[in-house]
Write a protein that holds these residues in place. Structure first.
Motif, PDB file in Angstrom:
ATOM      1  N   LEU A 144     -43.185 -36.264  -6.047  1.00  0.00           N
ATOM      2  CA  LEU A 144     -42.151 -36.926  -6.852  1.00  0.00           C
ATOM      3  C   LEU A 144     -40.733 -36.539  -6.440  1.00  0.00           C
ATOM      4  O   LEU A 144     -39.776 -37.259  -6.748  1.00  0.00           O
ATOM      5  N   LEU A 193     -38.783 -41.649  -6.348  1.00  0.00           N
ATOM      6  CA  LEU A 193     -38.516 -41.807  -7.787  1.00  0.00           C
ATOM      7  C   LEU A 193     -38.067 -43.223  -8.100  1.00  0.00           C
ATOM      8  O   LEU A 193     -38.484 -43.825  -9.090  1.00  0.00           O
ATOM      9  N   LEU A 197     -47.836 -39.884 -14.618  1.00  0.00           N
ATOM     10  CA  LEU A 197     -46.542 -39.209 -14.819  1.00  0.00           C
ATOM     11  C   LEU A 197     -46.564 -38.404 -16.118  1.00  0.00           C
ATOM     12  O   LEU A 197     -46.022 -37.299 -16.186  1.00  0.00           O
ATOM     13  N   ALA A 214     -45.558 -34.532 -16.900  1.00  0.00           N
ATOM     14  CA  ALA A 214     -44.551 -34.243 -17.928  1.00  0.00           C
ATOM     15  C   ALA A 214     -45.106 -33.280 -18.969  1.00  0.00           C
ATOM     16  O   ALA A 214     -44.433 -32.345 -19.402  1.00  0.00           O
ATOM     17  N   LEU A 226     -36.723 -31.582  -9.358  1.00  0.00           N
ATOM     18  CA  LEU A 226     -38.166 -31.540  -9.099  1.00  0.00           C
ATOM     19  C   LEU A 226     -38.477 -30.696  -7.871  1.00  0.00           C
ATOM     20  O   LEU A 226     -39.469 -29.984  -7.827  1.00  0.00           O
ATOM     21  N   LEU A 266     -39.771 -37.988 -17.026  1.00  0.00           N
ATOM     22  CA  LEU A 266     -41.018 -38.442 -16.408  1.00  0.00           C
ATOM     23  C   LEU A 266     -41.940 -39.153 -17.390  1.00  0.00           C
ATOM     24  O   LEU A 266     -42.817 -39.916 -16.996  1.00  0.00           O
TER      25      LEU A 266
END
Lengths: 116, 116
Positions: A39, A45, A106, A110, B36, B113
């Protein structure tokens, strides 16, 4: 829990407690780092974001080069990284590959980062 | 929104909608990718996790080398990356640096995210 390092990202979230809740096992850290690395690129992204905003959260590769302003091979490379990491799925339709968001992938990442 | 690329991670979450909610602007993508990337390393994830599990979510650098099994300079490097990215704060006490979790910094990334 070392088996998680062999699983796609969508399965990672199911196995582990959030990062801040208990100390992360070495194998889980390797697995989560691999997902985050996939990511951790501005183009990737944006590609995820564009696919997510498309109808049915799916987009033709032919519609993804112009918005990010890069060549088709470069965009294909980034899409492959995201597919290999389990964030997108790839379906061939005629001449073009279509990429769809993997539901929950995702969110799994998270969830591992969140403290709530 | 390009100013976000100059801000520490804790401020990123305040500015942008989640990745899957609307198309990510180029500058925001650069900023999120940078955050990230700082997290996308197994040792750094474990260091954050160990700091988070410590009393007051703070730990002495002297207590962080043994759990990750790496040399002091290597651990110091990783702690600096996490501090520069805004995930940890560093306080010098006598001979040793102490590192504390920045409240909300990981949550900010997680929020970007998540689709929920």
């Amino acid at each position: 829990m070392s088996i998680t390092s062999l699983l796609p990202v969508a399965d990672v979230g199911a196995c582990c407690a959030p990062l801040t809740r208990e100390t992360l096992a070495a194998a889980d850290a390797v697995s989560l780092a691999r997902s985050l690395k996939a990511l951790a690129d501005p183009t990737r992204l944006r590609l995820i974001s564009i696919v997510a905003a498309s109808e049915g959260q799916e987009a033709c590769a032919c519609d993804l080069t112009a918005p990010v302003g890069l060549s088709q091979p470069t965009v294909s490379h980034h899409l492959k990284v995201l597919t290999d990491a389990g964030f997108l799925t790839r379906t061939q339709r005629g001449n073009w590959a279509h990429f769809a968001l993997v539901p929950g992938a995702l969110d799994s990442v998270a969830r591992l980062l969140t403290s709530a």
